[in-house]
Design an enzyme around this catalytic site. Structure first.
Site, PDB file in Angstrom:
ATOM      1  N   GLN A  85       0.815  -1.188   0.027  1.00 43.57           N
ATOM      2  CA  GLN A  85      -0.002  -0.099  -0.130  1.00 43.57           C
ATOM      3  C   GLN A  85       0.813   1.160  -0.157  1.00 43.57           C
ATOM      4  OE1 GLN A  85      -2.898   0.607  -0.562  1.00 43.57           O
ATOM      5  NE2 GLN A  85      -3.912  -1.041  -0.447  1.00 43.57           N
ATOM      6  N   SER A  86       1.853   1.319  -0.856  1.00 48.70           N
ATOM      7  CA  SER A  86       2.765   2.471  -1.004  1.00 48.70           C
ATOM      8  C   SER A  86       2.313   3.507  -1.671  1.00 48.70           C
ATOM      9  CB  SER A  86       4.101   1.939  -1.641  1.00 48.70           C
ATOM     10  OG  SER A  86       5.040   3.058  -1.842  1.00 48.70           O
ATOM     11  N   ASN A  87       2.365   4.708  -0.832  1.00 47.47           N
ATOM     12  CA  ASN A  87       2.283   6.081  -1.417  1.00 47.47           C
ATOM     13  C   ASN A  87       3.285   6.349  -2.697  1.00 47.47           C
ATOM     14  OD1 ASN A  87      -0.074   6.844   0.359  1.00 47.47           O
ATOM     15  ND2 ASN A  87       1.467   6.930   2.029  1.00 47.47           N
TER      16      ASN A  87
END
Ligand code: PLP
Length: 341
Positions: A85-87
Site C-alpha cells: 500500500q505504498s504512497n
C-alpha cells in the site's frame, strides 16, 4: 539564518539535475481553529499533500531528483520495490506517466481481498503491478523484471537500488525547508519545531538544512514503523547528501529527534491516537490526514502540545506528507472512531 546561506544552499541544490514535477511552493496554512482547540502554540500546516500528480504527497518532490537521474541514464522503464500500500509506488507511477516512462512495481505483501487505496490507484495509473510474499522474493522479482525489460530491448532503471532514491528525498526536503522558512519569515514567524512523519529520508534533508543554516528550530520526526534505526539512518543520508552538495555541515545521530512511540501495534495498523488526530484535523480544519503516516505524526504533535511543550507565543509546523488513499483501506476502523467521537 542569513539570506547568504539560503542563496548558497539554493545554488548547490540547483546544480543537481532535477525535473519539475511537484506543484511548488505548496501552501503554508495556519490552523487557527485546531490551535484554539488544543490551547497551545500557533500551528502551521505545510500542505505537501497538494503536490499535484496522482493525488500528491511528499514523494513528488523526491521524484524530481530520482527521475532526473533515471532520464539522464536513458531509462524507459522504472522498476521499484515497495510495500503493498505504498504512497511512493502511486506517486512514482503517476510521475513516470507524466514523463512517458513505464513503471514496474514489485510490491511486498499478501494479495489483498479487495483492490483499494494506493493499490487501486496503481492499477488505474497503469503500473505493471507484481506482488511478492517477502523481501527475498521481492529482490528476485526486481532482478527478473530488469532482465525482462532488457531482453525486450528496453532500458530499466532500478530505482530501489539507486543512491538517488534516498538522496532525492533528502535534497527535496532540504529544499522544502528553505521554502517553508521563506513562507513564514514575511509573517514574522520563526518556528520552534517542525513535525513530520519520517522514516529518515525526508528528515535527513531537514536535519541538514538545520545544520547548514546553523538554525535552532527542532525537526521532530515520527516514524510509522520500527523497520529502521531512524536517527542513524537519517544522519547517514544527511551526510551523504552533504558530501554530494559539497557542504561542510554534518549531522550526527544524536542531533536527530525521531520517536517510534506512535507506531502502535505495527506499521500500517491505525492507532487510537492517530485516529483521534485525523478526526481533529478533519473537523477543525477540513484537512484530511491518513491513519498510517500523517495521523500518527499529528498524534505526536498533539501529545507534545497537551504535555505543555510549547507556549502560546510559539509556532510549530506540521508537514503534511500526504497518504490519504489509506483512509479507504481502513474505512471501517475510521468510521468506528468517527462514531465514537
Ligand atoms: C505519507 C507519508 N509520509 C511520510 C513518509 C516517510 O517519508 P520518508 O521515507 O522520506 O522518511 C512516507 C513514506 O512512504 C509517506 O508515504
Amino acid at each position: 539564518m542569513t539570506p547568504d546561506r539560503f542563496a548558497a544552499l539554493r545554488k548547490r541544490i540547483a546544480a543537481i539535475p532535477r525535473i519539475p514535477l511537484a506543484l511548488r511552493p505548496t501552501p503554508m496554512v495556519e490552523a487557527k481553529r485546531l490551535a484554539r482547540q488544543l490551547g497551545g502554540p500557533r500551528i502551521f500546516v505545510k500542505r505537501d499533500d497538494l503536490t499535484g500528480i496522482a493525488l500528491g504527497g511528499n514523494k513528488l518532490r523526491n521524484l524530481e531528483f530520482r527521475l532526473a537521474h533515471a532520464v539522464a541514464q536513458g531509462a524507459d522503464t522504472i522498476i521499484v520495490g515497495l510495500d503493498l500500500q505504498s504512497n511512493s509506488a502511486r506517486q512514482t507511477t503517476g510521475a513516470a506517466n507524466s514523463l512517458g516512462l513505464r513503471t514496474v512495481l514489485v510490491l511486498e505483501g499478501a494479495p489483498p481481498a479487495a483492490l483499494q487505496g494506493n493499490l487501486l490507484l496503481d492499477h488505474l495509473l497503469g503500473a505493471d503491478v507484481r506482488l511478492a510474499r517477502d523481501a527475498a522474493e521481492q529482490r528476485a522479482m526486481l532482478d527478473a523484471a530488469a532482465d525482462e525489460v532488457r531482453a525486450a530491448g528496453g532500458r530499466p532503471y532500478m530505482m530501489s537500488d539507486d543512491p538517488m532514491f534516498e538522496m532525492g528525498s533528502a535534497l527535496a526536503y532540504l529544499d522544502a525547508t528553505l521554502e517553508m522558512l521563506e513562507q513564514l519569515a514575511p509573517q514574522g514567524v520563526a518556528p520552534r519545531a517542525f513535525y513530520l512523519s519520517s522514516g529518515g529520508k525526508g528528515q535527513a534533508g531537514m536535519a541538514l538544512a538545520r545544520a547548514a543554516l546553523g538554525a535552532d528550530f527542532a525537526v521532530r520526526g515520527v516514524t510509522a514503523s520500527r523497520r529502521h534505526d531512524v536517527p542513524t539512518r537519517t544522519a547517514a543520508i544527511a551526510n551523504r547528501t552533504a558530501e554530494k552538495l559539497g557542504l561542510d555541515a554534518r549531522v550526527s545521530p544524536d542531533d536527530v529527534i525521531n520517536t517510534d512511540a506512535f507506531v502502535g501495534l505495527d506499521y500500517g495498523i491505525p492507532t487510537e491516537a492517530g485516529n483521534e488526530a485525523l478526526l481533529l484535523f478533519a473537523r477543525h480544519e477540513g484537512v484530511l490526514l491518513d491513519p498510517v503516516y500523517t495521523g500518527k505524526a499529528a498524534a505526536c504533535l498533539i501529545a507534545d502540545i497537551r504535555a505543555g511543550l510549547f507556549g502560546a507565543e510559539d509556532a510549530v509546523v506540521f508537514v503534511h506528507t500526504g497518504g490519504m488513499p489509506a483512509i479507504f483501506t481502513w474505512s471501517e476502523a475510521l468510521l468506528a472512531a468517527a462514531r465514537g467521537q
